[in-house]
Write a protein that holds these residues in place. Sequence first.
Motif, mmCIF file in Angstrom:
data_model
loop_
_atom_site.group_PDB
_atom_site.id
_atom_site.type_symbol
_atom_site.label_atom_id
_atom_site.label_comp_id
_atom_site.label_asym_id
_atom_site.label_seq_id
_atom_site.Cartn_x
_atom_site.Cartn_y
_atom_site.Cartn_z
ATOM 1 N N ASP A 369 -10.195 -12.438 6.801
ATOM 2 C CA ASP A 369 -10.806 -11.181 6.359
ATOM 3 C C ASP A 369 -12.169 -11.428 5.718
ATOM 4 O O ASP A 369 -13.134 -10.701 5.961
ATOM 5 N N THR A 370 -12.241 -12.489 4.906
ATOM 6 C CA THR A 370 -13.490 -12.795 4.202
ATOM 7 C C THR A 370 -14.578 -13.238 5.176
ATOM 8 O O THR A 370 -15.715 -12.732 5.140
ATOM 9 N N VAL A 371 -14.245 -14.179 6.040
ATOM 10 C CA VAL A 371 -15.228 -14.719 6.978
ATOM 11 C C VAL A 371 -15.699 -13.648 7.955
ATOM 12 O O VAL A 371 -16.895 -13.550 8.279
ATOM 13 N N MET A 372 -14.760 -12.834 8.435
ATOM 14 C CA MET A 372 -15.106 -11.823 9.436
ATOM 15 C C MET A 372 -15.565 -10.514 8.798
ATOM 16 O O MET A 372 -15.839 -9.550 9.506
ATOM 17 N N GLU A 373 -15.622 -10.503 7.453
ATOM 18 C CA GLU A 373 -16.082 -9.329 6.694
ATOM 19 C C GLU A 373 -15.280 -8.086 7.049
ATOM 20 O O GLU A 373 -15.807 -7.001 7.271
ATOM 21 N N ILE A 374 -13.977 -8.284 7.108
ATOM 22 C CA ILE A 374 -13.071 -7.164 7.368
ATOM 23 C C ILE A 374 -12.559 -6.659 6.030
ATOM 24 O O ILE A 374 -12.025 -7.426 5.230
ATOM 25 N N GLU A 375 -12.744 -5.395 5.782
ATOM 26 C CA GLU A 375 -12.280 -4.827 4.524
ATOM 27 C C GLU A 375 -10.770 -4.645 4.582
ATOM 28 O O GLU A 375 -10.239 -4.020 5.502
ATOM 29 N N PHE A 376 -10.094 -5.219 3.608
ATOM 30 C CA PHE A 376 -8.643 -5.095 3.554
ATOM 31 C C PHE A 376 -8.256 -4.410 2.250
ATOM 32 O O PHE A 376 -8.492 -4.930 1.163
ATOM 33 N N THR A 377 -7.704 -3.233 2.361
ATOM 34 C CA THR A 377 -7.244 -2.496 1.192
ATOM 35 C C THR A 377 -5.731 -2.616 1.112
ATOM 36 O O THR A 377 -5.019 -2.123 2.004
ATOM 37 N N PRO A 378 -5.203 -3.278 0.115
ATOM 38 C CA PRO A 378 -3.748 -3.441 0.003
ATOM 39 C C PRO A 378 -3.054 -2.088 -0.059
ATOM 40 O O PRO A 378 -3.534 -1.158 -0.731
ATOM 41 N N CYS A 379 -1.958 -1.970 0.642
ATOM 42 C CA CYS A 379 -1.218 -0.696 0.611
ATOM 43 C C CYS A 379 -0.276 -0.643 -0.578
ATOM 44 O O CYS A 379 0.247 0.416 -0.911
ATOM 45 N N ILE A 380 -0.047 -1.799 -1.224
ATOM 46 C CA ILE A 380 0.837 -1.847 -2.389
ATOM 47 C C ILE A 380 0.045 -2.361 -3.593
ATOM 48 O O ILE A 380 -0.655 -3.364 -3.504
ATOM 49 N N GLU A 381 0.170 -1.656 -4.700
ATOM 50 C CA GLU A 381 -0.457 -2.099 -5.941
ATOM 51 C C GLU A 381 0.572 -2.004 -7.057
ATOM 52 O O GLU A 381 1.155 -0.942 -7.288
ATOM 53 N N LEU A 382 0.840 -3.126 -7.709
ATOM 54 C CA LEU A 382 1.833 -3.149 -8.775
ATOM 55 C C LEU A 382 1.263 -2.552 -10.053
ATOM 56 O O LEU A 382 0.193 -2.946 -10.518
ATOM 57 N N ARG A 383 1.971 -1.593 -10.625
ATOM 58 C CA ARG A 383 1.570 -1.005 -11.904
ATOM 59 C C ARG A 383 2.294 -1.722 -13.057
ATOM 60 O O ARG A 383 1.690 -2.083 -14.050
ATOM 61 N N GLN A 384 3.626 -1.888 -12.929
ATOM 62 C CA GLN A 384 4.383 -2.581 -13.970
ATOM 63 C C GLN A 384 5.762 -2.933 -13.443
ATOM 64 O O GLN A 384 6.238 -2.346 -12.481
ATOM 65 N N PHE A 385 6.343 -3.930 -14.058
ATOM 66 C CA PHE A 385 7.754 -4.182 -13.791
ATOM 67 C C PHE A 385 8.436 -4.637 -15.076
ATOM 68 O O PHE A 385 7.803 -5.221 -15.966
ATOM 69 N N THR A 386 9.717 -4.339 -15.175
ATOM 70 C CA THR A 386 10.513 -4.675 -16.354
ATOM 71 C C THR A 386 11.806 -5.332 -15.910
ATOM 72 O O THR A 386 12.453 -4.870 -14.962
ATOM 73 N N THR A 400 7.227 -0.156 -10.919
ATOM 74 C CA THR A 400 6.418 1.018 -10.580
ATOM 75 C C THR A 400 5.226 0.522 -9.787
ATOM 76 O O THR A 400 4.507 -0.382 -10.235
ATOM 77 N N MET A 401 5.039 1.105 -8.589
ATOM 78 C CA MET A 401 3.967 0.666 -7.706
ATOM 79 C C MET A 401 3.292 1.862 -7.074
ATOM 80 O O MET A 401 3.881 2.947 -6.965
ATOM 81 N N LEU A 402 2.052 1.636 -6.653
ATOM 82 C CA LEU A 402 1.379 2.581 -5.768
ATOM 83 C C LEU A 402 1.620 2.095 -4.348
ATOM 84 O O LEU A 402 1.273 0.951 -4.003
ATOM 85 N N VAL A 403 2.249 2.903 -3.517
ATOM 86 C CA VAL A 403 2.509 2.566 -2.123
ATOM 87 C C VAL A 403 1.770 3.584 -1.267
ATOM 88 O O VAL A 403 2.136 4.763 -1.236
ATOM 89 N N ASN A 404 0.692 3.131 -0.636
ATOM 90 C CA ASN A 404 -0.177 4.026 0.129
ATOM 91 C C ASN A 404 -0.641 5.208 -0.726
ATOM 92 O O ASN A 404 -0.694 6.350 -0.265
ATOM 93 N N GLY A 405 -0.940 4.903 -1.989
ATOM 94 C CA GLY A 405 -1.482 5.920 -2.885
ATOM 95 C C GLY A 405 -0.454 6.717 -3.645
ATOM 96 O O GLY A 405 -0.795 7.436 -4.590
#
Length: 503
Positions: A369-386, A400-405
Amino acid sequence: MIVLFGESIRFFDTTLRDGEQTPGVCLTPAEKLEIATHLSDLGVHVIEAGSAAASIGERESIRAIADAGLAAECCTYVRALPGDIDLAADAGADSVHLVVPVSDLHISTKLRKTREQVCEMAWSAVEYAKDRDLVVELSGEDASRADQAFLAEVFREGVERGADRLCFCDTVGLLTPEKAAEIVPPLLFAPFSIHCHDDLGFALANSVAALRAGASCAHVTVNGLGERAGNTGLEELVMALEVLYGVDTGIKTEELYPLSTHVARLTGVPLATNKPIVGEMAFTHESGIHAHGVMRDASTYEPLRPERVGRKRRIVLGKHSGSAAVEAALNDMGYAPDSAQLKEIVARIKQVGDAGMRITDADIMAIADTVMEIEFTPCIELRQFTIVSGSNAMPTASVTMLVNGDEITGAAVGTGPVDAAIRALQRSVADVGSVRLDEYSVDAITGGTDALVDVSVKLSKDGKTVTSRGARTDIIMASVEAVIAGMNRLLREEHEDRSQDSD
């Protein structure tokens, strides 16, 4: 190829008896039935389901297997004691593996008896088992250290008293192929089995030598499980006979790897990475020369096709990888770099490898992705875990996660805090994809209680697999990091264009 064996070879699987004697292994009746069913479907002829005299649970296992209607014969281990034989018969076994010590060491030290007493015990037990309508396999324990003339007497008279089969036990792995070729022929008074232990690494070779010398059955265990160094491995013996000697074993070889991983999971005994046939590296290539050859013609560096044993070939990338292997791996991941981009990706992969780091699929995709300059937006973002865990608490995780927003909160319990955390992550993404954890491993990079741990995972979804890694001083955080990285790569949009610059 000329077949050097006298008749159809039979397989007597003792995973559920000798294999379960592996320190730390304890199977439930339900788990034993699962394995027995898989063994029978594979084509194994006899399943030693356990020792009826050992416990109530063992007898439940034997009864369950005997009543399951399997094609394989249900056998149980017994000593030369009427009580053992009664328990076997009452549990519904078809046959008994009647084991009698035959070396002077075992007779005098373990039993504190004479040869004459052992003979009478053995022969009387054979007759008693036949009276209980059981098939009898009379087995000489520690036979490789026994007086062979005495062993022949025990076997010969045992057959006259009704024994259906005989078995030579190399109890502590002291047999050699040369001795096996010499010892077996004079003992063939009935269908003959060979039972080998792998203390000195000769179990497979000794089993093959005995079969070539006239034995018609081999005792085996899945993954070579067993006491100390284990027994002859079913998967290794089957494929050695098929590939090296041209023997049609009748075993469904494509089920060997699924059976192997099934048993490894239930027993908790992991497969050695370099184990023949079923180890992680058995069909894995990194070296540039090897990978390039395999891609042109797999037989250049493989003795058999991985599909033959239910596996797939893997090309992994590292500092030994060449451009051809890297390009093939990238193509499989959906990337189509041009020559300049490929050269840079290869250089970066080698740089990571030179730093002593393992390179996962997620690493490769990040580099591409870096070399080919491909933008990669993760579909999962961790907010918190317990995590909640303790001596009086069921390990429980919430995330708690953001999954596709969309913000999603999930929770799960597990056998431990790591297991609970991974289950919670899987549940949270279930709506966008069913992600399975296939492999999990952890290594301590540094020493001490504050050690940096490196967690590697292998995830799969819809037939696609990806490996990823997380490194932290907190093993739970490292595990979450590794799983999320892998999920993000697996859940990328299928139609995503990775063949050109993002602009």
